[in-house]
Design a protein around this motif. Structure first.
Motif, mmCIF file in Angstrom:
data_model
loop_
_atom_site.group_PDB
_atom_site.id
_atom_site.type_symbol
_atom_site.label_atom_id
_atom_site.label_comp_id
_atom_site.label_asym_id
_atom_site.label_seq_id
_atom_site.Cartn_x
_atom_site.Cartn_y
_atom_site.Cartn_z
ATOM 1 N N TYR A 270 0.789 -1.234 0.000
ATOM 2 C CA TYR A 270 0.000 0.000 0.000
ATOM 3 C C TYR A 270 0.820 1.282 0.000
ATOM 4 O O TYR A 270 0.281 2.367 -0.208
ATOM 5 N N GLN A 271 2.131 1.235 0.212
ATOM 6 C CA GLN A 271 2.911 2.459 0.351
ATOM 7 C C GLN A 271 3.492 2.937 -0.985
ATOM 8 O O GLN A 271 3.814 2.143 -1.861
ATOM 9 N N ARG A 272 3.639 4.252 -1.095
ATOM 10 C CA ARG A 272 4.321 4.841 -2.241
ATOM 11 C C ARG A 272 5.821 4.888 -1.967
ATOM 12 O O ARG A 272 6.253 4.904 -0.826
ATOM 13 N N VAL A 273 6.617 4.950 -3.039
ATOM 14 C CA VAL A 273 8.072 4.966 -2.894
ATOM 15 C C VAL A 273 8.519 6.317 -2.338
ATOM 16 O O VAL A 273 7.962 7.371 -2.682
ATOM 17 N N LEU A 274 9.487 6.282 -1.463
ATOM 18 C CA LEU A 274 10.059 7.494 -0.889
ATOM 19 C C LEU A 274 10.629 8.403 -1.976
ATOM 20 O O LEU A 274 11.093 7.926 -3.012
ATOM 21 N N LYS A 275 10.640 9.716 -1.713
ATOM 22 C CA LYS A 275 11.196 10.676 -2.651
ATOM 23 C C LYS A 275 12.373 11.398 -2.003
ATOM 24 O O LYS A 275 12.263 11.957 -0.918
ATOM 25 N N ARG A 276 13.518 11.387 -2.701
ATOM 26 C CA ARG A 276 14.751 11.955 -2.159
ATOM 27 C C ARG A 276 14.606 13.449 -1.877
ATOM 28 O O ARG A 276 15.115 13.946 -0.869
ATOM 29 N N SER A 277 13.923 14.182 -2.781
ATOM 30 C CA SER A 277 13.775 15.627 -2.590
ATOM 31 C C SER A 277 13.065 15.920 -1.271
ATOM 32 O O SER A 277 13.420 16.859 -0.546
ATOM 33 N N ARG A 278 12.064 15.114 -0.951
ATOM 34 C CA ARG A 278 11.324 15.302 0.304
ATOM 35 C C ARG A 278 12.218 14.990 1.499
ATOM 36 O O ARG A 278 12.178 15.679 2.523
ATOM 37 N N GLN A 337 6.770 7.558 6.752
ATOM 38 C CA GLN A 337 8.040 7.041 6.241
ATOM 39 C C GLN A 337 9.021 8.176 5.908
ATOM 40 O O GLN A 337 10.227 8.058 6.159
ATOM 41 N N HIS A 338 8.544 9.288 5.358
ATOM 42 C CA HIS A 338 9.451 10.385 5.010
ATOM 43 C C HIS A 338 10.025 11.048 6.260
ATOM 44 O O HIS A 338 11.195 11.437 6.279
ATOM 45 N N ARG A 339 9.209 11.167 7.294
ATOM 46 C CA ARG A 339 9.724 11.759 8.538
ATOM 47 C C ARG A 339 10.825 10.893 9.136
ATOM 48 O O ARG A 339 11.856 11.396 9.595
ATOM 49 N N LEU A 340 10.623 9.583 9.139
ATOM 50 C CA LEU A 340 11.623 8.689 9.707
ATOM 51 C C LEU A 340 12.894 8.677 8.874
ATOM 52 O O LEU A 340 13.998 8.899 9.393
ATOM 53 N N TYR A 341 12.765 8.444 7.580
ATOM 54 C CA TYR A 341 13.946 8.342 6.725
ATOM 55 C C TYR A 341 14.603 9.694 6.479
ATOM 56 O O TYR A 341 15.756 9.760 6.065
ATOM 57 N N GLY A 342 13.868 10.784 6.743
ATOM 58 C CA GLY A 342 14.458 12.106 6.608
ATOM 59 C C GLY A 342 15.625 12.326 7.552
ATOM 60 O O GLY A 342 16.519 13.132 7.271
ATOM 61 N N PHE A 343 15.638 11.592 8.669
ATOM 62 C CA PHE A 343 16.755 11.715 9.619
ATOM 63 C C PHE A 343 18.062 11.208 9.025
ATOM 64 O O PHE A 343 19.136 11.566 9.510
ATOM 65 N N THR A 344 18.000 10.380 7.992
ATOM 66 C CA THR A 344 19.246 9.902 7.377
ATOM 67 C C THR A 344 19.951 11.019 6.611
ATOM 68 O O THR A 344 21.116 10.880 6.258
ATOM 69 N N GLU A 345 19.247 12.128 6.354
ATOM 70 C CA GLU A 345 19.867 13.294 5.722
ATOM 71 C C GLU A 345 20.456 14.231 6.771
ATOM 72 O O GLU A 345 20.977 15.293 6.431
ATOM 73 N N SER A 346 20.376 13.852 8.042
ATOM 74 C CA SER A 346 20.909 14.665 9.129
ATOM 75 C C SER A 346 21.582 13.737 10.131
ATOM 76 O O SER A 346 21.023 13.423 11.179
ATOM 77 N N GLU A 347 22.792 13.288 9.801
ATOM 78 C CA GLU A 347 23.452 12.237 10.573
ATOM 79 C C GLU A 347 23.684 12.618 12.031
ATOM 80 O O GLU A 347 23.648 11.768 12.912
ATOM 81 N N GLN A 348 23.906 13.909 12.308
ATOM 82 C CA GLN A 348 24.176 14.305 13.688
ATOM 83 C C GLN A 348 22.962 14.141 14.584
ATOM 84 O O GLN A 348 23.077 14.111 15.804
ATOM 85 N N LEU A 349 21.768 14.027 13.977
ATOM 86 C CA LEU A 349 20.549 13.882 14.775
ATOM 87 C C LEU A 349 20.048 12.448 14.840
ATOM 88 O O LEU A 349 19.096 12.159 15.557
ATOM 89 N N LEU A 350 20.663 11.547 14.087
ATOM 90 C CA LEU A 350 20.181 10.166 14.031
ATOM 91 C C LEU A 350 20.082 9.530 15.411
ATOM 92 O O LEU A 350 19.158 8.772 15.697
ATOM 93 N N SER A 351 21.043 9.819 16.260
ATOM 94 C CA SER A 351 21.064 9.196 17.584
ATOM 95 C C SER A 351 20.749 10.176 18.708
ATOM 96 O O SER A 351 20.613 9.774 19.853
ATOM 97 N N LYS A 352 20.623 11.472 18.371
ATOM 98 C CA LYS A 352 20.464 12.485 19.415
ATOM 99 C C LYS A 352 19.018 12.905 19.618
ATOM 100 O O LYS A 352 18.608 13.232 20.727
ATOM 101 N N GLN A 353 18.241 12.948 18.541
ATOM 102 C CA GLN A 353 16.865 13.421 18.669
ATOM 103 C C GLN A 353 15.905 12.240 18.718
ATOM 104 O O GLN A 353 16.028 11.294 17.946
#
Length: 522
Positions: A270-278, A337-353
């Protein structure tokens, strides 16, 4: 480390060079007109003349090489840190007491995950007997695993994904059964296209989806016995947990049921594919101090352990510690899904937030899909007009020039809608009121005209800001001069009350997106 493995692209520069070599599906050759000879007979196609009087010829790479390069490129784009160089990569293995070199089509490693893939392609689609190929790869799994442990060290605790990647091959039931017996997973054209799509659009963040698909339900030792404070309750008759967790603890166990993959155990997908720009937008937002207060919605596919400390029994609410699943593909994302995977674009927050999560326990896939459909069909999208109205109040102090000018224009128009004695009085539709024959203008469209008229200033491509007729020295003064700005825009428009907006039955009105905004720039 021993030299049990052949040439590996380990450094970033090596991986980039290898990717550039593999990416094109055509070979190119520049030759003098006198050197053409038998090129055409050998399959080369003349393309165009190039500098120096030479002629550019191209020839498609062999179909088996293209397949290897496509799958290799997927792993590169997913961020694998070690990949084989060239098509003659070999692993030294001990077989029947002898050291032999086993050629491997695609080899890749990231963290403690290793991919060993054999690629089989046919020029035309048809049946192909793969019993021999499956048997050979199956018989070499233990020797190859031993060589990898020797190379990387026994403490590395590697997890090896054994794959058979095929193109134009119709798999027989007997071959599929044999591969399953040997622990070899199959990647056919559909799966290949799906992974190409998410690798290209999502980038390294998609590695969790790839690894989760092929290591489903396997234990992740570093996540064992990891607990978070949580609230347990029942929603719709199902157990659910509210908790906060760091993204780097959720991503390894997360899985998104994309329709493009059509995972057998995930039907209906049921899910759409993630978008890198988002994802990049979200990463920038997070780096700027932003956060999301709403929960990511997921479903634990296995039973979880909850240590209750206190409870409100009559309301089915318990407080305690939730032990998160420690297996790949055990937390299926229903929404966010975009909110979760969006953290991979901000490595310093992956484990801090920490991120808020609402997780159900052992919903069926059908229930997941129904919940996804309900969320995306019942909730109402915020009107564009309301966002523009709010921007005029929230972003007047923005450091971004375009954002600040947009806010000033929105604020001016918002005041204009209620100010007595100007052509726009009671003609601008607000987000919470219905339109009519005369109330048919929107802040969104009028704002575009004000900005394009350059009365608030402009910014060149190199970032130089030039003031406009209504520019003020600073944001505070711009805020204070909102009313004069409104009057200035009114004067600039030179529109009579009757010319602002005609009856709706004659169209949108005299002032519309196509024609009527031009007077604002006169």
């Amino acid at each position: 480390m021993s030299e049990a493995l052949g040439g590996l692209a380990i450094e970033k520069g090596e991986r980039i060079s290898e990717y550039k070599r593999r990416k094109p599906r055509f070979l190119q050759k520049k030759v003098e007109p006198t050197e053409i000879g038998t090129l055409v007979e050998d399959g080369w196609i003349e393309r165009r003349k190039v500098a120096g009087g030479k002629i550019l010829f191209e020839r498609s790479k062999a179909h088996d090489e293209i397949l290897e390069n496509r799958f290799w490129s997927i792993l590169y784009q997913l961020g694998f840190e070690e990949l084989n160089k060239g098509r003659n990569f070999k692993i030294n293995v001990v077989s029947e007491g002898h050291i032999v070199n086993k050629q491997v089509d695609v080899f890749a490693k990231i963290g403690n995950t290793v991919v060993v893939a054999e690629c089989k392609s046919s020029a035309r689609r048809g049946q192909r007997n793969l019993q021999k190929d499956i048997g050979e790869l199956g018989s070499l799994q233990r020797p190859i695993a031993n060589s990898l442990r020797k190379h990387y060290g026994a403490e590395s605790k590697l997890k090896v994904i054994w794959l058979m990647v095929t193109n134009n091959v119709n798999w027989s039931n007997s071959d599929k059964a044999r591969a399953a017996e040997q622990g070899i997973q199959i990647v056919r054209e559909r799966e290949l296209r799906y992974f190409e799509e998410i690798a290209k659009n999502v980038g390294p963040a998609a590695k969790f989806q790839f690894i989760g698909e092929f290591l489903s339900s396997q234990e992740i030792p570093e996540l064992s016995n990891y607990s978070v404070p949580a609230i347990r309750t029942k929603l719709g008759g199902q157990w659910a947990y509210y908790f906060l967790a760091a993204p780097d603890r959720i991503l390894p166990i997360a899985f998104v049921n994309h329709r493009g993959l059509r995972d057998v155990e995930g039907a209906p997908s049921y899910q759409r594919v993630l978008k890198r720009s988002r994802l990049k937008e979200i990463g920038s937002y997070l780096d700027g101090g932003g956060f999301f207060p709403n929960c990511i919605l997921m479903n634990f596919r296995q039973n979880v352990r909850f240590q209750r400390q206190t409870s409100v029994d009559d309301r089915q609410i318990s407080f305690g510690n939730l032990f998160l699943p420690d297996r790949y593909k055990s937390a299926w994302i229903i929404d966010g899904q975009h909110r979760l995977y969006g953290f991979t674009e901000s490595e310093q927050l992956l484990s801090k937030q920490s991120i808020p999560i609402l997780a159900f326990e052992k919903l069926s896939t059908l229930a997941e899909a129904e919940l996804f459909t309900t969320i995306n069909s019942k909730q109402q999208k915020v009107a564009r007009g309301l966002l523009d109205e709010l921007a005029g109040e929230l972003k007047l102090d923005s450091e971004d020039f375009d954002e600040r000018m947009s806010a000033i224009a929105s604020r001016a128009l918002d005041i204009m809608a209620t100010e007595t004695g100007n052509p726009f009085e009671d003609r601008i539709k607000t987000a919470d009121l219905a339109d009519s024959d005369t109330i048919c203008l929107t802040i969104s469209e009028l704002k575009k005209a004000i900005i394009s008229s350059k009365v608030l200033g402009t910014k060149s491509r190199n970032g130089v800001i030039a003031p406009g007729d209504f520019s003020r020295a600073d944001t505070e003064e711009s805020r204070g001069r909102s009313r004069p700005t409104c009057r200035g825009v009114n004067k600039r428009a030179r529109l009579s009350e009757n010319s602002v907006c005609g009856p709706k039955r004659h169209g949108i009105g005299l002032l519309n997106a196509a024609l009527g905004l031009r007077p604002l720039k006169s």
